[in-house]
Scaffold this active site. Structure first.
Site, PDB file in Angstrom:
ATOM      1  N   CYS A 199       0.882  -0.982   0.087  1.00 16.39           N
ATOM      2  CA  CYS A 199      -0.019  -0.050  -0.034  1.00 16.39           C
ATOM      3  C   CYS A 199       0.912   1.152   0.043  1.00 16.39           C
ATOM      4  CB  CYS A 199      -0.887   0.153   1.165  1.00 16.39           C
ATOM      5  SG  CYS A 199      -1.979   1.605   1.135  1.00 16.39           S
ATOM      6  N   LYS A 253       1.620  -9.573  -0.473  1.00 18.80           N
ATOM      7  CA  LYS A 253       1.379  -8.815  -1.743  1.00 18.80           C
ATOM      8  C   LYS A 253       2.561  -7.563  -1.578  1.00 18.80           C
ATOM      9  CE  LYS A 253      -2.372  -6.854  -4.476  1.00 18.80           C
ATOM     10  NZ  LYS A 253      -2.241  -5.439  -4.191  1.00 18.80           N
ATOM     11  N   GLY A 262      -7.917  -6.232 -10.406  1.00 18.66           N
ATOM     12  CA  GLY A 262      -8.586  -5.114  -9.306  1.00 18.66           C
ATOM     13  C   GLY A 262      -9.463  -4.285 -10.187  1.00 18.66           C
TER      14      GLY A 262
HETATM   15  C1  FMN Z   1      -9.401   1.726  -4.899  1.00 22.46           C
HETATM   16  C2  FMN Z   1      -8.474   0.564  -4.689  1.00 22.46           C
HETATM   17  C3  FMN Z   1      -8.196   0.153  -3.516  1.00 22.46           C
HETATM   18  C4  FMN Z   1      -7.156  -0.654  -3.316  1.00 22.46           C
HETATM   19  N1  FMN Z   1      -6.860  -1.521  -2.161  1.00 22.46           N
HETATM   20  C5  FMN Z   1      -5.949  -2.164  -1.866  1.00 22.46           C
HETATM   21  C6  FMN Z   1      -5.944  -2.923  -0.678  1.00 22.46           C
HETATM   22  O1  FMN Z   1      -6.791  -2.726   0.280  1.00 22.46           O
HETATM   23  N2  FMN Z   1      -4.807  -3.842  -0.364  1.00 22.46           N
HETATM   24  C7  FMN Z   1      -3.941  -3.970  -1.241  1.00 22.46           C
HETATM   25  O2  FMN Z   1      -3.034  -4.920  -1.189  1.00 22.46           O
HETATM   26  N3  FMN Z   1      -4.073  -3.479  -2.680  1.00 22.46           N
HETATM   27  C8  FMN Z   1      -4.937  -2.624  -2.945  1.00 22.46           C
HETATM   28  N4  FMN Z   1      -5.106  -1.752  -4.027  1.00 22.46           N
HETATM   29  C9  FMN Z   1      -4.104  -2.466  -5.136  1.00 22.46           C
HETATM   30  C10 FMN Z   1      -4.890  -3.472  -6.008  1.00 22.46           C
HETATM   31  O3  FMN Z   1      -5.137  -4.505  -5.363  1.00 22.46           O
HETATM   32  C11 FMN Z   1      -4.052  -3.640  -7.127  1.00 22.46           C
HETATM   33  O4  FMN Z   1      -2.659  -4.091  -6.864  1.00 22.46           O
HETATM   34  C12 FMN Z   1      -3.924  -2.786  -8.213  1.00 22.46           C
HETATM   35  O5  FMN Z   1      -5.061  -1.802  -8.296  1.00 22.46           O
HETATM   36  C13 FMN Z   1      -3.323  -3.067  -9.557  1.00 22.46           C
HETATM   37  O6  FMN Z   1      -4.295  -4.068  -9.945  1.00 22.46           O
HETATM   38  P1  FMN Z   1      -5.269  -3.486 -11.313  1.00 22.46           P
HETATM   39  O7  FMN Z   1      -4.298  -3.059 -12.266  1.00 22.46           O
HETATM   40  O8  FMN Z   1      -5.898  -4.902 -11.664  1.00 22.46           O
HETATM   41  O9  FMN Z   1      -6.247  -2.676 -10.605  1.00 22.46           O
HETATM   42  C14 FMN Z   1      -6.350  -0.915  -4.248  1.00 22.46           C
HETATM   43  C15 FMN Z   1      -6.260  -0.603  -5.417  1.00 22.46           C
HETATM   44  C16 FMN Z   1      -7.495   0.273  -5.689  1.00 22.46           C
HETATM   45  C17 FMN Z   1      -7.470   1.013  -7.022  1.00 22.46           C
END
Ligand code: FMN
Length: 327
Positions: free
Chosen positions: A107, A146, A231
């Protein structure tokens, strides 16, 4: 605790390699249920504070809610204080009904990083490994972690940190192919994810910019990873899982009609009401309906109407209207 390796993640990912990402404020029990029905395999709660659990914070504890249909959901915790993590795992997480425990080392949000949590730990592989070992030792469940690629482009250390986490006993690693500094901008570097999967023995989930079947195929081909995590592409679009599964089987895929999308949205609202209080559900559903209707006729104008919906019947009327307007 001297657990024997269960190959839990290998077995699950062999059956279904499509995972729902942890998304703060999004991946609650209602959204996970919708994604499960669309075919998601491993799913993750949003990040949950180990300190919040340690202090028995009520708001934090509500994030632990899961329903009985979820068999493959992991609970994600964040924190850097070994004592609170140990207590959170043994007092709460071991008995909360989840399939595994995931640790957040990615994060990038300032509030989290300034406390030394989340991606701040990418800078401290030894401390990250210590936390991982503490979770592994206290947990009755498989443990995953992660990470991101590193803190910034000058400190890419995902391979080093993955090896340290593996040594600490972590059974699975998810790599989001960006640095913390990048937040969510730029392109995820899938080649760096490949480097991790080539260097560790545990399964790796590749994450970043997967939005459809083509990008799913491409990230698998590029990284050779055991799993793929989605995500943002699932926001308002849980159908992304069924689309990829159907195409992967060579089946013809018909995207859902507006009426079908709105049916799912309504079911999502009803699950939110079932799992939370009605007032919380009505408020939280706003963002979901905005995502479900993105790109539809008059969606900008719709947003105003969504923000004034105050009851289930307001939403039902709005959803009927959306179906009619888009017929
Ligand atoms: C709104 C939002 C909230 C997220 N919350 C978390 C979280 O709580 N824990 C985490 O490990 N990653 C969190 N992420 C990161 C996502 O798990 C992911 O790694 C990131 O969005 C990249 O993947 P994507 O391109 O498929 O969205 C968050 C991302 C977004 C956009």
């Amino acid at each position: 605790m001297g657990k024997t390796k269960s190959n839990f993640f290998e077995n699950v990912l062999r059956d279904n390699d499509l995972c729902l990402a942890p998304l703060a404020g999004v991946t609650d029990a209602a959204f996970r249920r919708i994604c499960l029905e669309s075919g998601a395999g491993l799913m993750f709660t949003e990040m949950i504070s180990a300190k919040g659990l340690f202090y028995s914070n009520k708001a934090t504890e509500t994030l632990l809610y899961k329903d009985k249909y979820e068999n493959l959901t992991g609970v994600q915790i964040f924190g850097s204080d070994v004592l609170s993590i140990q207590e959170a795992v043994s007092r709460h997480l071991n008995n909360a009904g989840f399939a595994f425990i995931d640790i957040n080392f990615g994060c990038p949000v300032r509030k989290i990083v300034s406390n030394g949590d989340g991606s701040a730990l990418m800078k401290k592989p030894e401390q990250a490994a210590k936390i991982a070992k503490c979770v592994v030792d206290s947990s009755k469940l498989p443990v995953s972690a992660k990470i991101r690629l590193g803190t910034d482009s000058n400190s890419i250390n995902c391979v080093e940190i993955s090896l340290a986490l593996e040594e600490a006993g972590v059974d699975l690693i998810t790599v989001h192919g960006r640095t913390a500094e990048q937040m969510y901008s730029g392109k995820a570097d899938w080649h760096m994810i490949k480097k991790v999967s080539e260097n560790v023995r545990v399964p790796v989930i590749a994450n970043g910019d997967v939005k459809d079947y083509d990008s799913y195929m491409k990230i698998k081909e590029t990284t050779g990873c055991a799993g793929v995590m989605i995500g943002r592409a699932a926001l308002g679009n849980p159908f992304v899982f069924s689309e990829i599964i159907a195409k992967n089987k060579g089946l013809c895929y018909n995207p859902p009609s507006v009426a079908e999308r709105m049916n799912t949205a309504l079911r999502h609202l009803k699950l939110l009401v079932e799992y939370k209080t009605e007032s919380v559900a009505l408020k939280e559903f706003r963002k979901h309906l905005a995502w479900y209707t993105k790109g539809m006729y008059n969606s900008a104008k719709l947003r105003g109407k969504i923000n004034t919906a105050n009851s289930i019947s307001d939403y039902e009327a709005l959803i009927d209207q959306i179906v009619q307007d888009n017929a």
